[in-house]
Design a protein around this motif. Structure first.
Motif, PDB file in Angstrom:
ATOM      1  N   SER A  69      -7.934   2.964  -1.232  1.00  0.00           N
ATOM      2  CA  SER A  69      -6.587   2.537  -0.835  1.00  0.00           C
ATOM      3  C   SER A  69      -5.546   3.192  -1.729  1.00  0.00           C
ATOM      4  N   LEU A 108      -2.644   5.693  -0.714  1.00  0.00           N
ATOM      5  CA  LEU A 108      -1.255   5.499  -1.114  1.00  0.00           C
ATOM      6  C   LEU A 108      -0.704   6.780  -1.736  1.00  0.00           C
ATOM      7  N   PHE A 143       3.197   5.274 -11.956  1.00  0.00           N
ATOM      8  CA  PHE A 143       2.796   4.056 -11.269  1.00  0.00           C
ATOM      9  C   PHE A 143       1.444   4.196 -10.595  1.00  0.00           C
ATOM     10  N   LEU A 144       1.339   5.100  -9.635  1.00  0.00           N
ATOM     11  CA  LEU A 144       0.134   5.115  -8.808  1.00  0.00           C
ATOM     12  C   LEU A 144      -1.088   5.509  -9.610  1.00  0.00           C
ATOM     13  N   LEU A 177      -2.106   2.719 -11.686  1.00  0.00           N
ATOM     14  CA  LEU A 177      -2.642   1.666 -10.844  1.00  0.00           C
ATOM     15  C   LEU A 177      -4.129   1.874 -10.634  1.00  0.00           C
ATOM     16  N   ALA A 235      -5.811   0.554 -13.507  1.00  0.00           N
ATOM     17  CA  ALA A 235      -5.841  -0.910 -13.474  1.00  0.00           C
ATOM     18  C   ALA A 235      -6.927  -1.400 -12.541  1.00  0.00           C
ATOM     19  N   ASN A 271     -10.139  -3.433 -13.663  1.00  0.00           N
ATOM     20  CA  ASN A 271     -10.342  -4.770 -13.115  1.00  0.00           C
ATOM     21  C   ASN A 271     -11.738  -4.916 -12.529  1.00  0.00           C
ATOM     22  N   MET A 285       1.105  -3.167   5.736  1.00  0.00           N
ATOM     23  CA  MET A 285      -0.207  -2.828   5.196  1.00  0.00           C
ATOM     24  C   MET A 285      -0.445  -3.671   3.953  1.00  0.00           C
ATOM     25  N   PHE A 332      -2.643  -3.951   1.427  1.00  0.00           N
ATOM     26  CA  PHE A 332      -2.842  -3.448   0.080  1.00  0.00           C
ATOM     27  C   PHE A 332      -1.574  -2.797  -0.452  1.00  0.00           C
ATOM     28  N   MET A 333      -0.907  -2.051   0.433  1.00  0.00           N
ATOM     29  CA  MET A 333       0.347  -1.415   0.034  1.00  0.00           C
ATOM     30  C   MET A 333       1.367  -2.452  -0.384  1.00  0.00           C
ATOM     31  N   VAL A 393       0.585  -3.678  -3.773  1.00  0.00           N
ATOM     32  CA  VAL A 393       0.935  -2.687  -4.792  1.00  0.00           C
ATOM     33  C   VAL A 393       2.442  -2.668  -4.999  1.00  0.00           C
ATOM     34  N   LEU A 415       4.577  -3.528  -8.286  1.00  0.00           N
ATOM     35  CA  LEU A 415       5.480  -2.570  -8.918  1.00  0.00           C
ATOM     36  C   LEU A 415       6.861  -3.180  -9.104  1.00  0.00           C
ATOM     37  N   LEU A 426       6.771  -5.477 -11.896  1.00  0.00           N
ATOM     38  CA  LEU A 426       6.673  -4.698 -13.112  1.00  0.00           C
ATOM     39  C   LEU A 426       8.043  -4.205 -13.528  1.00  0.00           C
ATOM     40  N   PHE A 456      -0.987  -6.323 -13.037  1.00  0.00           N
ATOM     41  CA  PHE A 456      -1.785  -6.084 -11.854  1.00  0.00           C
ATOM     42  C   PHE A 456      -2.996  -6.995 -11.832  1.00  0.00           C
ATOM     43  N   TRP A 462      -3.828  -9.569  -8.976  1.00  0.00           N
ATOM     44  CA  TRP A 462      -5.027  -9.335  -8.203  1.00  0.00           C
ATOM     45  C   TRP A 462      -5.890 -10.593  -8.181  1.00  0.00           C
TER      46      TRP A 462
END
Lengths: 719, 719
Positions: A182, A186, A265-266, A269, A272, A276, B524, B526-527, B530, B534, B537, B667, B671
């Motif tokens: 995912s 993104l 960021f991405l 992520l 992260a 996790n 979406m 998951f988006m 995220v 963000l 954050l 995150f 999560w």
């Protein structure tokens, strides 16, 4: 008969206990013959032969054609690599395959047919062997001239299937894939939206002076995508924005936005998410190892309790001490553990052991060896006692560190003074003299320490071993130098004699001295913590490293196949013609895109030698080596792009993040413990992961163990 | 008298409740006059003026000499920046300083003299003001011709001291410094040991062909250090090893070892340490905010309970509802909260409130506004009801997304087709026509949605607001295009008219369409997760961003002062002479070291514009701009090295790691919650950090609150 049955039970118990020690699964055949085969298969020799075979088949790539195991990587200078005659590597391969065939048949037999059909790894193993053998036959029938060798890409599979840790890790990585996918999706959306923005922003204009950005980075869709993808790796960071930025400062907003969103960021992520997922990974794997151990011991208990000699009347099942002693004597295990268990067995007054007592006896296995340093010698003489006190004191060690530091500084000073001198102007006297002095001091230090501590005690400390070995090597080197070149004197610049020149000898000595300086590490608390964390990490990372080797190998072999003949050394005259040709050619852009690829690949450091040499060749002389046929090159560059992006994603992005996750996990655990145990003496070296987690591990319950035992496909328990 | 006393108590209660709402400390003077001053000081206008002043004084750098606020960053083309006359910026500065003087005096007065001496920030504030004013006077007395302006470096301090969050964060970072310093020390040891190894390995040899590595990267100690430091940033990654690698492949072991140890282990260790330190950071800060809120409310309760009107006979202290209503009416707070509290006050039948009841009333403050979307209009007509069902259905939204995607793809196709065409060959008809069609669809979609949902309900969704606004802007742009250039037809290539050319208009429209595509995000899962992470954050990062601005500003100003006049544009003729001169010059190496610096700085993306322009200038034309006086340059390069290394450490290493730590924290928390609440409806937007941690926060106990209240320097409680 009862005797044969008893023998079988004893043998089963032995194997189960060995399984428990090695954290192996107990789901294998348990009849007499199979047990013999099982012990033979897991014997040290057999496993060693298997590992050797895997190493050999992986190492074959270094001597097979097109091998690159030459001293220099420069295609201009290097001699043609040695090409083994057709049939040499092939026959080695065949031998390896035969070993694997034996391996897979024994494994399949031992787990039984029913289990075999459930085991996908074993079926894949057989499939790989069949494909490899077929490919081998094709190869021989073409007299080794065939162009594609599939079996070379399949080789790392043999490494993978041989390690249960690696298989487990792969499963774990596999379960993280959806979430990683995912984020990668993104990233792809981010990249494509920004690519469209870029193409709209930096479109071709009428003013030719003004559209430098368009010409160099955003000419068309693939170019724009590549530019931004490379920007994501920060490899072309300020360069890509400079033309636009020098036109108008506001364009930098676009690039800053892209970098902050994508890179900060991405990408983080991804870290992260992986962290996790892997937070509980180590704990879980240690927990399942513990379960296997307890299960093995419990299984041994169960089979021993069904021995005929035990009185069947008692309600609770139990095991006689005699039978256990018999088992222990035959089982292969660490002699220290064996002795400890024997000792506690003798101390136990009872004749029969219950399940709990039995389990408790084997807890010795979980304990770490408590290292007892041998005692110092006791001297009679008053003078010797004083000497012993003085040189056994930690201060003497600190003095040694200070002297080592002084030595390093002196070497550094000489290096700075000599750095610009011609080799012929260099005077080796000073360095020779001080090194001679320092090495004598090191020798003296070593001898005095041995005097104070006794040889055995001295040798029992790892830091002393490190120190002593290096001192001895230094001494030998120094004696060799003096033997060949005489004693140092001003203007000491002898001719080249023997194996190494004086200068090389001195350099070698100096490098060893710098290396010896690492002995200060255990004296600095924080450094020691960091180093032990790193060492722990290395142990925990073995499975990851194995998977990395698998990925590297597969990529390297694919790279060799894809880019075979892509790097052709050209003479200087031909090069300039070629360059002129391409500059006029409208296809000149391919060079740009090739250089782009190399830019991406700059981020990939530990790339396998073959690929690295391919890429470094590109770098080395810019366009000096370029590809002969423009068309084929264009094709190759497209492939190269996909290949390198895949490589970047897997090696750089995913693997590095996995590494960071594991490091975080390890370090935070260690750090917390350090804070808890600060009051205890000094730094504790935790030897095993099991010990690190001892306080959080859960003991499996009796019910879980018994349920699992009753599910055993081959063992029929009496009750 | 009693009335005056009562008024004072009421006023105190009002201020305490306002403190609680704003999470402010209650440790200020509480007499009538001071309370008035306090409310004035924290009124919106005053705080706004203060923020404006800080912004203005920071923004001054953009117009002060040497400012670089020009369109182009290229020193060859850019016009001289506008230089404000002497006295203009200085008088603005004086105004700002006066505001700060008022600020510091009010603040100092309000906390009282006793507290003032304990408050280091206030004292530093006064010191900074004195230094700045002195510098200002010096500046004016030199008629703005002085060379060094200290006060410019001090400016970010004013930003720092105005935010309590930033001060807290700084304290937190400060407490991590010792551990970070140990890792940096470890890095330094690593670097210096490897430098010595490198100097011994790559020493000058007799064969000139063979010592390329020595010439380029390891000529002397500073060069070697720089090479390896840059390798640590991976900026010169394969380049630095290529000469040695092409001599002998085994040399790569040195570089791989260095990179793995330094980059993979030590750098990530820094991440681990910072993450470990900041793991509890957010929670702790939220916890202390909660304590401040509870303390403020408790203080209000205490002062209200000492009102004369309450019956003194009751054992427990309590507050009359009337007094509280009086306070609530005068206090400034969110109207929704105020109404909710009033409502529950009226519902409460009792006349007197205990401390617990009082506290409970104000829990409304902690709750997030539950957003109620207005209802859809109810249509009578059957047809309209069907319409409403069809266009209010989520599927209609999905259809809109599909159409938006189709639009994006069409733009992409046109871009790919047109990418290589000259602007004059381009046919804008196709793009104009399809955009016209799509924008009409968007308009229709918006209108139908408004019809189905009603304007109010439509507007209450953020995604609709985003959508609607962009659609309206697109419509306006399209109408403007048609008004100026007429309707599209084949071969539609009109001349430049009005503000923007047709091509620019089309580009703008396309960019907005690409931007509008972001509306798919909430669809979406998951988006959406995220993106909300963000956004959270970003909120939590404000303090970090502020500190980053402070650091950037200080570095930029220092950079301007250090490298003033270092970049001198040279004409082409002079350049070639200069180049020839340097090539023969033995000092030619300085260019190399300057380029090295730029290599380092390639890693620093968001560097302030001034520094970036300095560096980009270097990059742009290689050696085109070079520095005039070789001697001064040599000096500057040394300084530049230190400057850039400091910059790299602070901005790239430490700040990025802080960012990663915060991201991990945020995150992972989010999560975990998502997994817990998966069953609940859709995605929850958590508005505040307080809410995110609500389930783990601890309520302060009565004793803690009372102890803190009794320590109040100005408030004398009766009991």
């Amino acid at each position: 008969g009862a005797g044969a049955d008893n023998d079988l039970y004893i043998n089963q118990a032995i194997v189960f206990i060995e399984d428990a020690i090695q954290y192996r699964s107990i789901n294998h055949r348990v009849d007499s013959k199979s047990l013999g085969l099982y012990r033979w298969y897991y014997s040290r020799t057999c496993q060693w032969i298997l590992s050797l075979t895997i190493t050999v088949i992986l190492a074959l790539a270094f001597i097979e054609e097109p091998s690159s195991l030459t001293v220099t990587s420069d295609v201009r200078y290097r001699l043609p690599a040695w090409n083994p005659p057709c049939g040499l590597t092939e026959s080695i391969e065949l031998l390896c395959f035969l070993v694997f065939v034996v391996d897979v048949s024994v494994k399949s037999y031992l787990i039984g047919w029913e289990e075999f059909w459930k085991n996908k790894w074993l079926m894949a193993y057989i499939l790989m062997l069949i494909v490899s053998l077929a490919d081998w036959i094709v190869s021989l029938s073409f007299f080794c001239k065939e162009s594609v060798r599939i079996r070379r890409i399949l080789r790392p599979f043999f490494l993978l299937q041989n390690s249960s840790m690696m298989k487990k890790t792969l499963k774990s990585i596999n379960s993280t894939l959806p979430e990683m996918a995912s984020v990668v999706l993104l990233l792809a959306v981010h990249l494509s939206l920004f690519t469209m923005f870029a193409m709209l922003l930096f479109a071709r204009t009428k003013d030719k002076q003004q559209d430098k950005e368009w010409v160099v980075y955003f000419r068309n869709l693939p170019d724009s995508l590549t530019s931004l993808l490379v920007l994501l790796t920060t490899a072309n960071n300020p360069d890509v924005m400079i033309p636009a930025y020098s036109k108008n400062r506001a364009y930098s907003i676009f690039f800053i936005l892209f970098t902050v969103l994508g890179n900060l960021f991405l990408m983080n992520l991804l870290t992260a998410i992986i962290y996790n997922q892997f937070r509980g990974y180590l704990l879980k794997s240690v927990q399942s190892s513990l379960f296997r151990r307890r299960l093995g011991i419990r299984a041994a208990f169960e089979v021993l309790s069904s021995l005929k000699e035990t009185p069947a009347s008692t309600q609770q099942s139990c095991v006689s001490v005699g039978a256990l002693l018999q088992v222990l004597q035959k089982a292969e295990m660490d002699s220290r553990c064996k002795q400890a268990i024997m000792r506690s067995l003798k101390m136990c007054s009872c004749d029969q052991l219950s399940a709990a007592q039995f389990q408790k006896l084997f807890e010795e296995l979980d304990k770490d060896a408590i290292k007892q340093h041998p005692p110092s010698p006791e001297y009679q003489s008053h003078f010797m006692q004083k000497m012993q006190f003085a040189f056994g004191h930690p201060c003497f060690g600190y003095l040694g560190n200070v002297v080592a530091l002084a030595n390093i500084i002196s070497i550094c000073v000489v290096l700075v003074i000599d750095s610009d001198k011609q080799p012929s102007e260099r005077d080796d006297f000073f360095l020779g003299a001080i090194n001679c002095f320092f090495i004598l001091y090191y020798l003296l230090e070593m001898l005095l320490k041995i005097l104070a501590m006794g040889l055995k005690r001295y040798w029992s400390y790892p830091s002393n071993r490190f120190d002593g070995l290096l001192t001895v090597i230094l001494l030998i080197l120094e004696i060799a130098t003096f033997a060949v070149y005489g004693f140092p004197h001003p203007g000491w610049r002898p001719e080249f004699l023997g194996l190494l020149s004086l200068w090389d000898m001195v350099r070698l000595v100096n490098m060893l001295i710098v290396f010896r300086f690492l002995r200060i590490i255990p004296n600095m608390k924080f450094m020691a913590l960091v180093v032990t964390t790193l060492l722990d990490l290395v142990k925990n990372l073995r499975a990851f490293a194995g998977i990395l080797v698998v990925v590297f190998y597969a990529f390297a072999i694919t790279g060799i196949m894809l880019f075979k003949g892509a790097v052709v050394p050209l003479g200087n005259t031909r090069y300039s013609n070629f360059l002129q040709g391409t500059q006029k050619d409208s296809k000149a852009e391919f060079t740009g895109s090739c250089v782009h690829n190399c830019y991406i690949s700059r981020k990939k450091k530990k790339q396998n030698k073959n690929v690295l040499s391919w890429c470094s060749a590109h770098f080395q002389a810019g366009v000096v080596y370029c590809l002969l046929y423009v068309l084929s090159v264009h094709l190759i560059c497209r492939w190269a792009k996909i290949y390198f992006v895949a490589w970047w994603l897997i090696s750089s992005v995913i693997w590095v993040n996995l590494f960071v996750a594991l490091l975080l996990e390890n370090f935070i655990h260690k750090w917390d413990r350090r804070c808890q145990r600060e009051s205890l003496s000094g730094i504790e070296y935790q030897r095993t992961v099991e010990l690190m987690f001892r306080d959080v591990l859960e003991e499996p319950t009796e019910e879980e163990l018994m349920e699992k035992l009753h599910q055993h496909p081959h063992l029929q328990l009496c009750r």
